[in-house]
Design a protein around this motif. Structure first.
Motif, mmCIF file in Angstrom:
data_model
loop_
_atom_site.group_PDB
_atom_site.id
_atom_site.type_symbol
_atom_site.label_atom_id
_atom_site.label_comp_id
_atom_site.label_asym_id
_atom_site.label_seq_id
_atom_site.Cartn_x
_atom_site.Cartn_y
_atom_site.Cartn_z
ATOM 1 N N ARG A 159 30.452 28.679 46.520
ATOM 2 C CA ARG A 159 31.526 28.372 47.447
ATOM 3 C C ARG A 159 32.867 28.520 46.756
ATOM 4 O O ARG A 159 33.053 28.083 45.625
ATOM 5 C CB ARG A 159 31.376 26.934 47.969
ATOM 6 C CG ARG A 159 30.115 26.742 48.789
ATOM 7 C CD ARG A 159 30.172 27.583 50.033
ATOM 8 N NE ARG A 159 29.087 27.258 50.938
ATOM 9 C CZ ARG A 159 28.891 27.855 52.071
ATOM 10 N NH1 ARG A 159 29.694 28.828 52.440
ATOM 11 N NH2 ARG A 159 27.887 27.514 52.834
ATOM 12 N N ARG A 160 33.824 29.114 47.502
ATOM 13 C CA ARG A 160 35.150 29.293 46.915
ATOM 14 C C ARG A 160 36.205 28.949 47.956
ATOM 15 O O ARG A 160 36.083 29.310 49.119
ATOM 16 C CB ARG A 160 35.330 30.740 46.434
ATOM 17 C CG ARG A 160 34.261 31.148 45.440
ATOM 18 C CD ARG A 160 34.406 32.596 45.034
ATOM 19 N NE ARG A 160 35.554 32.747 44.155
ATOM 20 C CZ ARG A 160 35.891 33.919 43.618
ATOM 21 N NH1 ARG A 160 35.188 34.983 43.865
ATOM 22 N NH2 ARG A 160 36.953 34.003 42.833
ATOM 23 N N SER A 161 37.251 28.271 47.580
ATOM 24 C CA SER A 161 38.310 27.867 48.489
ATOM 25 C C SER A 161 39.432 28.882 48.481
ATOM 26 O O SER A 161 39.376 29.880 47.783
ATOM 27 C CB SER A 161 38.853 26.485 48.078
ATOM 28 O OG SER A 161 39.475 26.588 46.817
ATOM 29 N N LEU A 162 40.493 28.609 49.270
ATOM 30 C CA LEU A 162 41.603 29.541 49.415
ATOM 31 C C LEU A 162 42.259 29.872 48.094
ATOM 32 O O LEU A 162 42.621 31.004 47.829
ATOM 33 C CB LEU A 162 42.640 28.930 50.375
ATOM 34 C CG LEU A 162 43.882 29.751 50.676
ATOM 35 C CD1 LEU A 162 43.505 30.991 51.464
ATOM 36 C CD2 LEU A 162 44.900 28.927 51.451
ATOM 37 N N ALA A 163 42.428 28.887 47.229
ATOM 38 C CA ALA A 163 43.160 29.109 45.990
ATOM 39 C C ALA A 163 42.260 29.143 44.764
ATOM 40 O O ALA A 163 42.734 29.100 43.639
ATOM 41 C CB ALA A 163 44.208 28.007 45.829
ATOM 42 N N LYS B 176 26.963 42.840 52.095
ATOM 43 C CA LYS B 176 26.682 41.905 51.002
ATOM 44 C C LYS B 176 27.909 41.056 50.721
ATOM 45 O O LYS B 176 29.022 41.427 51.092
ATOM 46 C CB LYS B 176 26.257 42.672 49.741
ATOM 47 C CG LYS B 176 27.259 43.722 49.268
ATOM 48 C CD LYS B 176 26.697 44.495 48.080
ATOM 49 C CE LYS B 176 27.636 45.611 47.645
ATOM 50 N NZ LYS B 176 27.097 46.384 46.508
ATOM 51 N N PRO B 177 27.731 39.898 50.080
ATOM 52 C CA PRO B 177 28.877 39.024 49.792
ATOM 53 C C PRO B 177 29.919 39.724 48.915
ATOM 54 O O PRO B 177 29.600 40.633 48.148
ATOM 55 C CB PRO B 177 28.233 37.844 49.041
ATOM 56 C CG PRO B 177 26.796 37.893 49.404
ATOM 57 C CD PRO B 177 26.462 39.329 49.610
ATOM 58 N N ARG B 178 31.152 39.277 49.023
ATOM 59 C CA ARG B 178 32.235 39.869 48.234
ATOM 60 C C ARG B 178 31.962 39.764 46.743
ATOM 61 O O ARG B 178 32.290 40.663 45.966
ATOM 62 C CB ARG B 178 33.558 39.179 48.562
ATOM 63 C CG ARG B 178 34.773 39.733 47.796
ATOM 64 C CD ARG B 178 36.004 38.928 48.150
ATOM 65 N NE ARG B 178 37.196 39.441 47.529
ATOM 66 C CZ ARG B 178 37.652 39.063 46.339
ATOM 67 N NH1 ARG B 178 36.946 38.188 45.617
ATOM 68 N NH2 ARG B 178 38.777 39.553 45.842
ATOM 69 N N SER B 179 31.370 38.649 46.323
ATOM 70 C CA SER B 179 31.097 38.437 44.904
ATOM 71 C C SER B 179 30.129 39.472 44.329
ATOM 72 O O SER B 179 30.101 39.705 43.119
ATOM 73 C CB SER B 179 30.538 37.028 44.680
ATOM 74 O OG SER B 179 29.356 36.840 45.453
ATOM 75 N N CYS C 243 30.137 42.676 45.449
ATOM 76 C CA CYS C 243 30.767 43.998 45.580
ATOM 77 C C CYS C 243 31.473 44.378 44.283
ATOM 78 O O CYS C 243 32.018 43.519 43.588
ATOM 79 C CB CYS C 243 31.787 43.997 46.723
ATOM 80 S SG CYS C 243 31.089 43.731 48.371
ATOM 81 N N THR C 244 31.469 45.660 43.968
ATOM 82 C CA THR C 244 32.218 46.125 42.804
ATOM 83 C C THR C 244 33.709 46.109 43.128
ATOM 84 O O THR C 244 34.109 45.988 44.289
ATOM 85 C CB THR C 244 31.808 47.556 42.431
ATOM 86 O OG1 THR C 244 32.183 48.438 43.516
ATOM 87 C CG2 THR C 244 30.305 47.659 42.202
ATOM 88 N N LYS C 245 34.537 46.243 42.091
ATOM 89 C CA LYS C 245 35.985 46.285 42.307
ATOM 90 C C LYS C 245 36.352 47.453 43.218
ATOM 91 O O LYS C 245 37.220 47.333 44.087
ATOM 92 C CB LYS C 245 36.713 46.423 40.968
ATOM 93 C CG LYS C 245 36.609 45.200 40.056
ATOM 94 C CD LYS C 245 37.395 44.044 40.618
ATOM 95 C CE LYS C 245 37.549 42.921 39.595
ATOM 96 N NZ LYS C 245 36.283 42.293 39.229
ATOM 97 N N GLY C 246 35.683 48.600 43.033
ATOM 98 C CA GLY C 246 35.951 49.756 43.875
ATOM 99 C C GLY C 246 35.622 49.497 45.335
ATOM 100 O O GLY C 246 36.373 49.878 46.238
ATOM 101 N N GLU C 247 34.496 48.848 45.589
ATOM 102 C CA GLU C 247 34.099 48.528 46.966
ATOM 103 C C GLU C 247 35.084 47.546 47.597
ATOM 104 O O GLU C 247 35.415 47.654 48.778
ATOM 105 C CB GLU C 247 32.688 47.947 46.976
ATOM 106 C CG GLU C 247 31.611 48.978 46.632
ATOM 107 C CD GLU C 247 30.246 48.365 46.398
ATOM 108 O OE1 GLU C 247 29.238 49.086 46.519
ATOM 109 O OE2 GLU C 247 30.176 47.148 46.093
ATOM 110 N N GLN C 248 35.552 46.588 46.811
ATOM 111 C CA GLN C 248 36.533 45.630 47.309
ATOM 112 C C GLN C 248 37.839 46.328 47.672
ATOM 113 O O GLN C 248 38.482 45.991 48.676
ATOM 114 C CB GLN C 248 36.789 44.541 46.270
ATOM 115 C CG GLN C 248 35.600 43.621 46.045
ATOM 116 C CD GLN C 248 35.838 42.616 44.930
ATOM 117 O OE1 GLN C 248 36.968 42.419 44.483
ATOM 118 N NE2 GLN C 248 34.772 41.986 44.459
#
Length: 358
Positions: free
Chosen positions: A39-43, A248-251, A253-258
């Motif tokens: 889990r990750r919050s806004l900041a 898939k979750p953002r975590s 994903c590679t930097k390129g995919e992001q």
């Protein structure tokens, strides 16, 4: 049929927090519990990643400002030919009847080099604007988020993005106004000046310092709605893409995919930005060309149909521009190893209040 419509309705970036909580709550009850570490919050940013500075530090803001300089300065300079034709269509629609006709007439009269008129004030002005726009956006987003508190910052995050971007753009337009005025004079008044060095002293001699700032109010009318849409729509589109489109979750994903997701979200936001800000953009173009006119006079003279001249060219320009700006800005963050918080998720304390945790 209704099962296919409901997910589309949830993609709207401005739907109410209460409706969103109900939808999220139903979905999360049905899903297996995730480990708290995911889990990750806004900041928040992943502790596993190594960053060059802390989120919200002076170095973070400074490097975000650098990213803004590169993203806005380079992209706006790259589309100067399209911007020149668009401005000429707005101030002289009888001569420049369409985007293709505008290019043809310009090249016939001034040659290919004529398409580059105004590149210097464009680069300087939009670099300064990018510095303030992106740098101050990060400042105000964190400032207002802290004022609201974690739970309210999540519930009202769209309003948070709108307020932070509007505050940032207020200062960004003050930095942009002098160069924007010079750019429009160079591009739309034949024989007035060919370079920034010629335009600035001539403008100052004719109208004084007012020549550089008389367009700041119309700039606010054009740029503040544009920037509010640019940031709020981008943030919520990124959130929707990761939730409903990316498999898939953002975590994971590679930097390129992001960065690909960033580009797509930027283009979608850019189309809406162009439509929202175009009437005021038409007023700014005419106002900076003419001496002694006010924004209200220009608006009345142009009429409803007149303020939409050049919209197609602006959609192409702003859509591409906004996508490239977000791509460059995010790439700068990756290069400098800056914290890049993912789309926000509901805080644990709010889940407990709503009975969404087991």
């Amino acid at each position: 049929m209704f099962s296919s419509i409901a997910p589309l309705a949830r993609l709207n970036p401005f739907y109410a927090p209460h409706f969103q909580l109900v939808q999220d709550g139903v979905r999360k009850r049905a899903e297996p519990a995730e480990a708290p570490a995911t889990r990750r919050s806004l900041a928040a940013a992943s502790a596993a990643e190594e960053y060059s500075c802390e989120y919200g530090s002076l170095k973070f803001y400074a490097l975000c400002g650098v990213g803004g300089v590169l993203s806005c300065g380079l992209t706006h300079t790259a589309v100067v030919p399209l911007d020149l034709v668009k401005c000429r269509m707005q101030v002289d629609p009888q001569k420049y009847k369409s985007i293709f006709n505008g290019f043809s007439v310009t090249i016939k009269e001034d040659g290919v080099r004529g398409l580059a008129k105004g590149w210097a004030p464009t680069f300087i002005g939009y670099s300064m604007q990018g510095l303030c726009k992106f740098g101050f956006y990060e400042v105000f987003k964190i400032l207002y988020g802290n004022m609201l508190g974690e739970e309210n910052a999540y519930l009202w995050r769209t309003s948070l993005y709108l307020a932070a971007s509007a505050s940032a753009e207020f200062f960004a337009d003050i930095a942009l106004a002098p160069m924007e005025a010079a750019k429009v004079r160079i591009q739309t008044q034949p024989g007035y000046a060919n370079t920034l060095r010629q335009a600035v002293p001539k403008m100052f001699g004719e109208e004084g310092i007012w020549a550089f700032y008389k367009g700041v109010a119309p700039l606010w009318m054009r740029q503040i709605p544009y920037t509010m849409m640019k940031f709020a729509c981008f943030e919520r589109t990124v959130e929707a893409l990761y939730k409903y489109v990316v498999p898939k979750p953002r975590s994971e994903c590679t930097k390129g995919e992001q960065l690909v997701v960033t580009f797509v979200a930027g283009y979608i936001a850019g189309v809406f930005c162009a439509i929202v800000s175009h009437p005021a953009d038409s007023v700014v173009s005419v106002l900076n060309k003419e001496k002694g006119s006010s924004a209200s006079q220009v608006l009345m003279r142009l009429g409803f149909k007149g303020v939409w001249k050049g919209l197609f060219a602006r959609i192409i320009m702003i859509g591409t521009l906004t996508a490239l700006q977000w791509f460059i800005y995010d790439s700068v963050k990756v290069y400098f190893r800056l914290p890049r918080p993912p789309p926000p998720e509901m805080p644990e304390s709010l889940k407990k209040k709503l009975g969404l945790t087991q």
